[in-house]
Design an enzyme around this catalytic site. Sequence first.
Site, PDB file in Angstrom:
ATOM      1  CB  ALA A 165      70.049 -47.611 -30.617  1.00  0.00           C
ATOM      2  N   GLY A 166      66.808 -48.869 -29.328  1.00  0.00           N
ATOM      3  CA  GLY A 166      65.770 -48.565 -28.341  1.00  0.00           C
ATOM      4  C   GLY A 166      66.139 -49.171 -27.002  1.00  0.00           C
ATOM      5  N   GLY A 213      55.308 -46.869 -17.196  1.00  0.00           N
ATOM      6  CA  GLY A 213      56.021 -47.309 -18.396  1.00  0.00           C
ATOM      7  C   GLY A 213      55.756 -48.759 -18.768  1.00  0.00           C
ATOM      8  CB  VAL A 222      65.749 -54.532 -26.562  1.00  0.00           C
ATOM      9  CG1 VAL A 222      66.525 -55.843 -26.622  1.00  0.00           C
ATOM     10  CG2 VAL A 222      64.419 -54.741 -25.848  1.00  0.00           C
ATOM     11  N   GLY A 223      67.849 -52.574 -27.742  1.00  0.00           N
ATOM     12  CA  GLY A 223      69.046 -52.400 -28.565  1.00  0.00           C
ATOM     13  C   GLY A 223      70.180 -51.697 -27.840  1.00  0.00           C
ATOM     14  CB  VAL A 258      57.886 -66.127 -27.063  1.00  0.00           C
ATOM     15  CG1 VAL A 258      56.774 -66.544 -26.112  1.00  0.00           C
ATOM     16  CG2 VAL A 258      57.395 -66.146 -28.500  1.00  0.00           C
ATOM     17  CE  LYS A 274      55.520 -61.285 -26.720  1.00  0.00           C
ATOM     18  NZ  LYS A 274      55.310 -60.351 -25.586  1.00  0.00           N
ATOM     19  N   GLY A 320      60.380 -62.591 -23.363  1.00  0.00           N
ATOM     20  CA  GLY A 320      61.508 -61.728 -22.998  1.00  0.00           C
ATOM     21  C   GLY A 320      62.728 -62.533 -22.604  1.00  0.00           C
ATOM     22  N   GLY A 349      61.376 -55.565 -20.789  1.00  0.00           N
ATOM     23  CA  GLY A 349      62.435 -54.804 -20.158  1.00  0.00           C
ATOM     24  C   GLY A 349      63.666 -54.833 -21.037  1.00  0.00           C
TER      25      GLY A 349
END
Lengths: 433, 433
Positions: free
Chosen positions: A14-15, A188, A17-18, A133, A206, A135, A308
Site C-alpha cells: 500500500a505504497g 521526490g 502505487v498500491g 517498464v 527494464k 510506468g 508516479g
Amino acid sequence: MNENRSLRVALLGAGSVGSQVARLLLERADTYEVRVGARLELVGIGVRNLDAPRDVDLPKDLLTSDIDALVDGSDVVVELMGGIDPARALVLRSLERGVDVVTANKALVAAHGPELRAAASASGAMLLYEAAVGGAIPIIRPLDASLAGDRVMRVMGIVNGTTNYILDKMHREGATLDEALRVATELGYAEADPTADIEGFDAASKATILASLAFHTEVPVASVHREGITGVTAETVAQAEKDDQVIKLLAICERVFADDGSESVNARVYPALVAKDHPLAAVHEAKNAIFIEAEAAGDLMFYGAGAGGVETASAVLGDLVSLSRRRVAGGQALHPGVSAHLPVAPMSAVVTRYQVTIDVKDQPGVMARIAGKFGEHGVSMESLEQRISDEGIATLVVGTHQARESLVQTVLEQLRQHDDVVEVRSFIRAEAV
Amino acid sequence: MNENRSLRVALLGAGSVGSQVARLLLERADTYEVRVGARLELVGIGVRNLDAPRDVDLPKDLLTSDIDALVDGSDVVVELMGGIDPARALVLRSLERGVDVVTANKALVAAHGPELRAAASASGAMLLYEAAVGGAIPIIRPLDASLAGDRVMRVMGIVNGTTNYILDKMHREGATLDEALRVATELGYAEADPTADIEGFDAASKATILASLAFHTEVPVASVHREGITGVTAETVAQAEKDDQVIKLLAICERVFADDGSESVNARVYPALVAKDHPLAAVHEAKNAIFIEAEAAGDLMFYGAGAGGVETASAVLGDLVSLSRRRVAGGQALHPGVSAHLPVAPMSAVVTRYQVTIDVKDQPGVMARIAGKFGEHGVSMESLEQRISDEGIATLVVGTHQARESLVQTVLEQLRQHDDVVEVRSFIRAEAV
C-alpha cells in the site's frame, strides 16, 4: 471465479502505487464490473505495518499483515511490494496454485522472469506486468502482441524518470549533477538512496524485460552492461549542447551481427548522445519514452509518465481488468514466448558510434598520431576537432563512425598509455545522432 | 484448426499493404510457426484482376479471383481490399461462420463496427483491426487493454498522413495548400482524388473507431463533426508561426460535460492550433501520432508511421499472429466493450478555445464594440490584438478562453452582420496550446 461472478483480488503493498490501486478499485468497482462481466472484489491489502502512514485513506478493515492468508484466499494477486523477497515467494506460490498475478515489480520480473513464466505456464495462471517498464506507458503489450508479426531490430528507452530529470536539468539549466540530484531528491523524484536510479540498476532491470519481449529470448539481467550517470559532467553536457545533442540515459536492446553475419542480442544501459531532432531528445523532466525500430513497422515511439503512484496504477489496473476479462471469457493464458533463444552478445561485440575527449600535449603532429591510433585498430573517424588549447595542453574531440566496442576499448587503453596523451577526459557513445 | 496444426489464411487484396503481408507471411512462415504454435498457411490471395501489376512478386498460383471460395475454405481471413463493398459481406460471412478476421479497413470498421462485432460475438470469432487507425502504431490494443482500468478523458490524433504532410510543408516551407498538395501527390502521399484525406473523411472514420474504444460507447461516423484542411491558408499558417503554434488536422474524441454536469462524448475532425512545445507539434512529414489524456495515466503519446505498405503490414501481421496464438491456446474472443452507452454530444456542445480573425472598419471604439459582442454571449476573451491596418481596414485577432461552440457560433453569426465588420477572415480552434 465463484458463483456470483466475482473475482477476489488480493493487493500486496500500500505504497504510492498500491494505495492508488486500492482507491481506484474501490471507486470504480461498478465500472469495472460492467467492463469485465464480474465484480473485482478487493478482499484485502497486505502490508507489513498496519499503522504506517499512507498516501490515501484506505478502509482499515481491508488492511492485513497476514499476507499468506490473504494470498491463499484470492483469485488474483496484485503484487506491489517491490523487491525480491518476499514478493518472489508470494508470486510463485500464487502462480503455482493457478492464481493470476499482476505485478509492477521490475526487479522481480527481470531477475526471475523465466521461473515465474514457467510456473504460470504449468498451472495456466496469467502473469502480467505492464507497469514494470515505463510506468503508465503501454509498452509490454505492444511489444508482445502488436509487434508479434514484426522483427524488432532495436529498442531504445528512457525508462528511468529520476535520471532523465537530472540530465534534463543539467541541460536546461546548466546545473551540475550534484545540484540536479539535490533538487530531484527534494521534489521526490529521487529516493534518499538514489543508487538504483543513478547507477542504472533500475534501467538495467527494464532493459532485460524489454529485450526478452523484443527478441523472444531470455536476456539475463547479469548480462546487461550497465553504466550510470555519475560520470556525466557539466562539461560533457555543455559540449553536447554545442553539438545540438543531449545526453540521455538509455536502455538499449538490439540485435548484434558478428562479422560472419551470425546474430545475437545485447542489452545495455549507459548515458549516450542523442541528436536534438530525435524524438527521444524531446522527452523532458521525469517523463519516459520507448523508441522502437522494427523491420516492417519502422520507427515507433511510446511516451508518457514513467513513474508516479496514480500513473503506474493505471497500468496495473489495465492488466487487472484485461486479465479478469480473459478469466471470464475462459481460455488459457498467453505468455510472451522465448522461442528464439538467440545468444546474448557481450558489450565488446556491440557496434555503435563514439565520442572521445582527450587531453594531449600540444606538439607538432599530435593530431595525426592520435588519428593514427584509431586507424591502426580499424576504428574509422568521422570528426577530429581541437576544442581548447591551454598551457601546452590541447583538448581533442574524436567522433567515430560505427565501430565495434572491443576495438574502441583497445584504442582507449593504448591512448591512456600514449606519450602524447595527458588524459582521456571523457568517453560517451552516440546512439541516436 | 486442422490436425497438423496449421491455420488456413485467406488474404483478400494485394495492393500496397496486401502484397507486403503476403510477402512477409511467406518469408517468415517458420518464425510465425514457432511464435504461434501452428503454421500460418497462406492458402490464397483474392484479387479482382489476376494480371494487375503488384508492388511485390507474388506466387501466381496463390492468386485467385474466386474470393468466395477462398473465404469459405479458410480459418482466418485478412481483409485488405478497402471500401465497404464487397468487403463488408465477405467479413460478415466469415465472422458468422466463426472464421477470425483481421482487417485494416477503417471505413468498414467505422461504418459497420457494431454489426461486425455482433456477428463475431455471436459465433465466437475474433475481429482485430489494429491497422485501421495509425497504420503501424499500436493504438487499438493499448486503448482496449492497457487502458482498460483507466478513464480516458480525451484523445487527440494526427491520424492522416497526407494532410499532415501538406500542413507540415506549408509550415516549414511557406508553401500554399495547392503547392503542398501537388508535391504530396507527386510523392505518392496523396491519391489522385485526395478528397477522402483533405476533407477529413479518413480522419473521421478513425475518430469514430478511437472514440468507441476510448469511451466504450458507439459513436456513429455520421455524428463526427468534420472540417477538412481546404480552408487553411498560407496567411493562417504564417500567423500561427508568429504565435509559436502549428496547425494540425486533429481527430479529437473527448468527454463533454454539460452545465448540469451530465456527461456525453464527442468526436470531431478539424484543423486546429497546437503549441510548438506540445508533443503533437513535433510530428512531421506523413507521420501519425495519437495523444491520450487519461485520468490516472496522465498524458501518453503513440508515434510512428501512419501509412505505407510494409509499415501497415506490421500491424496486420501483429493481429494475425496474436489472434492465432489465442486460437491455439483456446478460449473465447475478447471484444472491445461498448458498455458505457454514453450519449453523443453534438459539435455545438463542445467546449474549446478559439482564434477568430476579423477585418473591421478602422473607427474609434471598434475594438471595444467587437470585444463587447463576445462578452455579451458569455465568451471570455484571452487576447485581442490589432495586427494590420490598411486603407481604413483593421485586422483584429481574437483569442478566447474555453467557450462553448454554440456561443462562439452565435457571436460569429452576429459579427458577420455587424456594421463594424468587413469580413470574418478566419476561424480556427486552439486545442493544445
